[in-house]
Design an enzyme around this catalytic site. Structure first.
Site, mmCIF file in Angstrom:
data_model
loop_
_atom_site.group_PDB
_atom_site.id
_atom_site.type_symbol
_atom_site.label_atom_id
_atom_site.label_comp_id
_atom_site.label_asym_id
_atom_site.label_seq_id
_atom_site.Cartn_x
_atom_site.Cartn_y
_atom_site.Cartn_z
ATOM 1 N N ALA A 173 -18.092 3.492 -18.141
ATOM 2 C CA ALA A 173 -17.378 2.375 -17.557
ATOM 3 C C ALA A 173 -16.930 1.235 -18.735
ATOM 4 C CB ALA A 173 -18.335 1.451 -16.798
ATOM 5 N N LEU A 174 -15.963 2.317 -19.472
ATOM 6 C CA LEU A 174 -15.779 1.655 -20.939
ATOM 7 C C LEU A 174 -14.938 0.268 -20.463
ATOM 8 C CD1 LEU A 174 -14.629 5.019 -22.252
ATOM 9 C CD2 LEU A 174 -16.984 4.036 -22.650
ATOM 10 N N HIS A 175 -15.214 -0.483 -21.805
ATOM 11 C CA HIS A 175 -14.367 -1.681 -21.820
ATOM 12 C C HIS A 175 -13.865 -1.861 -23.427
ATOM 13 C CE1 HIS A 175 -17.984 -3.119 -23.593
ATOM 14 N NE2 HIS A 175 -18.668 -2.699 -22.321
ATOM 15 N N HIS A 185 -16.432 -1.223 -26.209
ATOM 16 C CA HIS A 185 -16.489 0.238 -26.649
ATOM 17 C C HIS A 185 -15.202 0.763 -27.507
ATOM 18 C CE1 HIS A 185 -18.765 0.599 -22.841
ATOM 19 N NE2 HIS A 185 -19.555 0.994 -23.664
ATOM 20 N N GLY A 191 -22.845 -1.284 -31.127
ATOM 21 C CA GLY A 191 -22.444 -2.703 -30.854
ATOM 22 C C GLY A 191 -23.323 -3.732 -30.987
ATOM 23 N N LYS A 231 -24.341 -6.209 -29.724
ATOM 24 C CA LYS A 231 -24.756 -6.618 -28.351
ATOM 25 C C LYS A 231 -26.080 -6.160 -27.896
ATOM 26 C CE LYS A 231 -23.330 -6.155 -24.256
ATOM 27 N NZ LYS A 231 -24.561 -5.966 -23.318
ATOM 28 N N GLN A 283 -31.606 -2.208 -29.989
ATOM 29 C CA GLN A 283 -31.249 -1.155 -29.764
ATOM 30 C C GLN A 283 -30.779 -0.477 -31.165
ATOM 31 O OE1 GLN A 283 -29.132 1.420 -26.401
ATOM 32 N NE2 GLN A 283 -27.399 0.766 -27.849
ATOM 33 N N SER A 291 -19.370 -6.412 -21.183
ATOM 34 C CA SER A 291 -20.461 -5.380 -20.720
ATOM 35 C C SER A 291 -20.074 -4.611 -19.562
ATOM 36 C CB SER A 291 -21.709 -6.183 -20.420
ATOM 37 O OG SER A 291 -22.707 -5.532 -19.668
HETATM 38 O O1 PAF Z 1 -25.671 1.284 -25.308
HETATM 39 C C1 PAF Z 1 -25.918 2.331 -24.637
HETATM 40 O O2 PAF Z 1 -24.645 2.445 -23.855
HETATM 41 C C2 PAF Z 1 -26.880 3.249 -24.571
HETATM 42 O O3 PAF Z 1 -28.233 2.797 -24.468
HETATM 43 C C3 PAF Z 1 -26.869 4.525 -25.377
HETATM 44 C C4 PAF Z 1 -26.753 4.160 -26.836
HETATM 45 C C5 PAF Z 1 -25.529 5.301 -24.921
HETATM 46 C C6 PAF Z 1 -28.033 5.603 -24.961
HETATM 47 O O4 PAF Z 1 -27.734 6.052 -23.475
#
Ligand code: PAF
Length: 278
Positions: free
Chosen positions: A30-32, A35, A148, A150, A154, A186
């Site tokens: 679901a790229l934006h 990404h 990212g 955001k 993570q 997002s």
């Molecule tokens: O940030 C994300 O989209 C996910 O947490 C990742 C790093 C691709 C792992 O599934």
């Protein structure tokens, strides 16, 4: 762009290439524009850019969030082709977790870093993230990994994971990409109704308020910033915290260059996160 669905196939392909710089952008699709900014940065800094699309079941503690996660394979592939990505790795769930027991992510441990903020609200979320990222890193063996800001927590978890795994991969943390009115890009934004979308702009307003008043008394400024979000009757604030940017432990005052303000809020049932480095 070459699309691989099997780990062995991409490994064999990459092994045949001579030592070249590989940049890797892991995603759940679901790229934006957010990404795309990571991909553009990776294109500038590497000989070969690999993107993965995999909606990882082990990082969702809420099954509804998992089943409702947007899937847009066709437009994703179009976007990646236009962005001149070299390789797309798009495995199935069975390819990554062939057996039920493979879904177990108990053997990852990040101490307090995984117990606060997102980790507190989403039990085992970061164990699941670490599990899939370690599988992907072993498959792709990149030199640079693009993440990212955001998902700042993570980033800290993956940084620790890379140390634990003793991997030689450099993390490149890329700035948050925002819509015109400040809402952080997002994949979940597509689930916002027009009213919810409008009110979601308050998240950035609150962070900006904090930024603009950072020299004042933190307690007072935080209270006012929170009110910017909670004034909406469809906003359910999960947390709004001001923390040390390395340990994520709460701060009593803003320490210039060392402070992260972060927010998680459900707007009309859609969970959004955002942050700002102060
Ligand atoms: O940030 C994300 O989209 C996910 O947490 C990742 C790093 C691709 C792992 O599934």
């Amino acid at each position: 762009m070459i699309i691989f669905k099997k780990q062995t196939d991409i490994r064999v392909y990459l092994k045949r290439l001579e030592a070249i710089g590989i940049g890797f952008v892991p995603t759940m699709g679901a790229l934006h524009e957010g990404h795309l900014s990571l991909i553009r940065q990776a294109k500038k800094e590497n000989d070969l850019v690999i993107v993965s699309i995999f909606i990882n079941p082990t990082q969702f503690n809420n099954s509804e969030d998992y089943t409702k996660y947007p899937i847009k394979v066709e437009s994703d592939i179009k976007m990646l082709t236009e962005a001149k990505v070299d390789i797309l790795f798009m495995p199935s769930k069975e390819e990554i977790y062939p057996e039920e027991k493979d879904l177990n992510n108990d053997n990852f441990d990040f101490g307090t870093l995984e117990q606060v903020l997102e980790g507190k609200m989403r039990k085992n979320h970061f164990k699941g993230v670490a599990q899939i990222v370690s599988i992907l890193l072993n498959t792709v063996e990149p030199h640079k990994l693009y993440l990212g800001q955001k998902d700042y927590q993570q980033y800290l978890i993956i940084k620790m994971l890379i140390q634990q795994l003793n991997k030689k991969v450099t993390i490149v943390l890329c700035p948050i990409v925002r819509e015109a009115k400040g809402l952080a890009m997002s994949s979940r934004n597509v689930r916002l109704s027009p009213k919810a979308h409008l009110e979601a702009n308050n998240i950035f307003k609150a962070l900006t308020y904090l930024e603009e008043h950072k020299s004042e008394k933190l307690e007072e400024v935080s209270r006012k910033a929170k009110e910017i979000i909670t004034q909406s009757n469809i906003a359910d604030l999960e947390y709004f915290e001001v923390v040390d940017k390395n340990t994520l432990s709460p701060l009593l005052s803003i320490e210039k260059g060392n402070t992260l303000a972060c927010i998680a809020v459900k707007i009309d049932g859609v969970r959004l996160i955002d942050n700002i480095l102060l």
